[in-house]
Design a protein around this motif. Structure first.
Motif, mmCIF file in Angstrom:
data_model
loop_
_atom_site.group_PDB
_atom_site.id
_atom_site.type_symbol
_atom_site.label_atom_id
_atom_site.label_comp_id
_atom_site.label_asym_id
_atom_site.label_seq_id
_atom_site.Cartn_x
_atom_site.Cartn_y
_atom_site.Cartn_z
ATOM 1 N N THR A 73 0.836 -1.203 0.000
ATOM 2 C CA THR A 73 0.000 0.000 0.000
ATOM 3 C C THR A 73 0.868 1.250 0.000
ATOM 4 N N TRP A 74 1.962 1.200 0.762
ATOM 5 C CA TRP A 74 2.889 2.329 0.785
ATOM 6 C C TRP A 74 3.423 2.624 -0.622
ATOM 7 N N PHE A 130 0.518 4.076 -2.785
ATOM 8 C CA PHE A 130 0.198 5.447 -2.389
ATOM 9 C C PHE A 130 1.297 6.417 -2.822
ATOM 10 N N THR A 131 2.555 5.991 -2.683
ATOM 11 C CA THR A 131 3.665 6.862 -3.077
ATOM 12 C C THR A 131 3.576 7.225 -4.553
ATOM 13 N N TYR A 177 0.077 9.300 -5.127
ATOM 14 C CA TYR A 177 -0.208 10.548 -4.418
ATOM 15 C C TYR A 177 0.893 11.604 -4.558
ATOM 16 N N HIS A 234 9.744 9.364 -5.513
ATOM 17 C CA HIS A 234 9.156 8.025 -5.367
ATOM 18 C C HIS A 234 10.225 7.018 -4.991
ATOM 19 N N SER A 258 -4.136 12.804 1.061
ATOM 20 C CA SER A 258 -3.106 11.801 0.794
ATOM 21 C C SER A 258 -2.078 11.769 1.919
ATOM 22 N N HIS A 313 -3.468 9.787 4.748
ATOM 23 C CA HIS A 313 -3.430 8.352 4.448
ATOM 24 C C HIS A 313 -2.030 7.780 4.644
ATOM 25 N N MET A 314 -1.030 8.475 4.155
ATOM 26 C CA MET A 314 0.332 7.937 4.231
ATOM 27 C C MET A 314 0.888 8.018 5.641
#
Length: 333
Positions: A86-87, A90-91, A94, A110, A203, A206-207
């Motif tokens: 997920t990390w 998301f990276t 987002y 990234h 975002s 979330h992170m």
């Protein structure tokens, strides 16, 4: 982690051969005293049976508790794998380049966030595999791993410098808990990206939630690592098994002597089988209670970290991504 469906006889004997030799010599010696010297060594099997029943319940409780520690450790690393994927997603989805306001232009950012995360999981693995004060590194479970060349003693510095700048590595390795400070660096980096408008507020939340999740799972793993299986259960379980094994042949000699003649000798193989079963139950619990100790029943953290690395680096579309860790001699570390 042992991966084969059936455990090889050689590994079983490496655990049991000393005990089996003792069982044979001990029971044969008592039978000799009873048969050739007419010593009345036999006693009623009733109290021995009661002891055996109590010991079986006690050892069963210990083994269930040990398995719970092992399975919780595996669940923790499963959660780390899921959160790591997920990390990465998301990276990439987002984070954008603060200069160009483009997600496609943020490849350097990234890579920095994802490589730092790969360093984090490897740092956590190495920390968890450091020897505990109470850990028995001379046990057979550890010896099998050492003798086959699987022992995970990889240096922290070399693992980190492959993914993050050397100047940062020197700072992290100087800390008592490098993994904690690597994740702190992730949080600081996210905050900088948020303040430079490279990531939206939603975002960012979330992170940062993922950062909290990694800390939660790290703390759960450290709880298992730093809090040993309660010694009152482990110690008395072994003591009761040894007591039962020592008194068992007296009851068996009494029962087989009733058959007359040389049939008393049947107490020897019977005793060896029963004693081996109880001894093995005790050993299984002992080798499962500490799942991060470089033993044959360890959680395969090296393979899990490699899986995370492969997934995240493929998300970055990198080349020369390493392959999965394969079991060697049916042992996956």
């Amino acid at each position: 982690m042992y991966t084969a469906r059936e455990i090889k006889a050689g590994i079983i004997l490496s655990f049991a051969w000393r005990a089996l030799v003792f069982f044979f010599l001990y029971s044969a010696f008592l039978c000799c005293l009873n048969i050739f010297f007419a010593l009345p060594l036999g006693i009623s099997f009733v109290p021995i049976g009661l002891i055996g029943t109590a010991v079986a319940f006690y050892v069963g409780f210990k083994n269930n508790s040990s398995y719970e520690r092992l399975w919780e450790a595996r669940r923790i690393w499963g959660a780390i794998v899921n959160a790591s994927r997920t990390w990465g997603a998301f990276t990439l989805a987002y984070v954008k380049d603060p200069d160009t306001d483009s997600k496609a232009g943020g490849k350097k950012i990234h890579a920095e966030l994802i490589h730092r995360h790969i360093a984090y999981v490897n740092a956590l693995r190495i920390q968890l595999r450091q020897k505990s004060v109470w850990g028995d590194s001379n046990s057979v479970a550890h010896s099998v791993v050492k003798n086959k060349g699987h022992y995970d003693d990889s240096p922290l510095y070399q693992n980190l410098v492959a993914f993050i700048p050397e100047k940062d590595v020197k700072i992290f390795v100087s800390r008592k808990n490098p993994a904690t400070h690597i994740m702190k660096a992730q949080a600081i980096h996210l905050d900088e990206l948020f303040r430079s408008n490279a990531i939206s507020e939603r975002s960012y939340i979330h992170m940062m939630g993922l950062v909290q999740e990694f800390y939660n799972q790290q703390g759960a793993a450290e709880r298992i690592k730093n809090f040993p299986f309660p010694r009152q259960y482990a110690h008395f379980s072994k003591m009761f098994v040894n007591l039962f094994i020592l008194v068992l042949p007296f009851g068996l000699i009494n029962e087989f002597a009733k058959l007359g003649g040389m049939l008393t000798w049947l107490a020897v193989p019977c005793y060896m089988v029963i004693a081996w079963v109880f001894y093995t139950m005790e050993v299984v619990g002992d080798t499962s209670e500490n799942p991060f100790e470089n033993a044959i029943n360890d959680v395969p953290m090296t393979a899990i970290c490699r899986t995370i690395e492969i997934d995240l680096r493929e998300m970055l579309e990198e080349e020369n991504v390493p392959g999965p860790i394969q079991p060697v001699d049916n042992i996956l570390m």
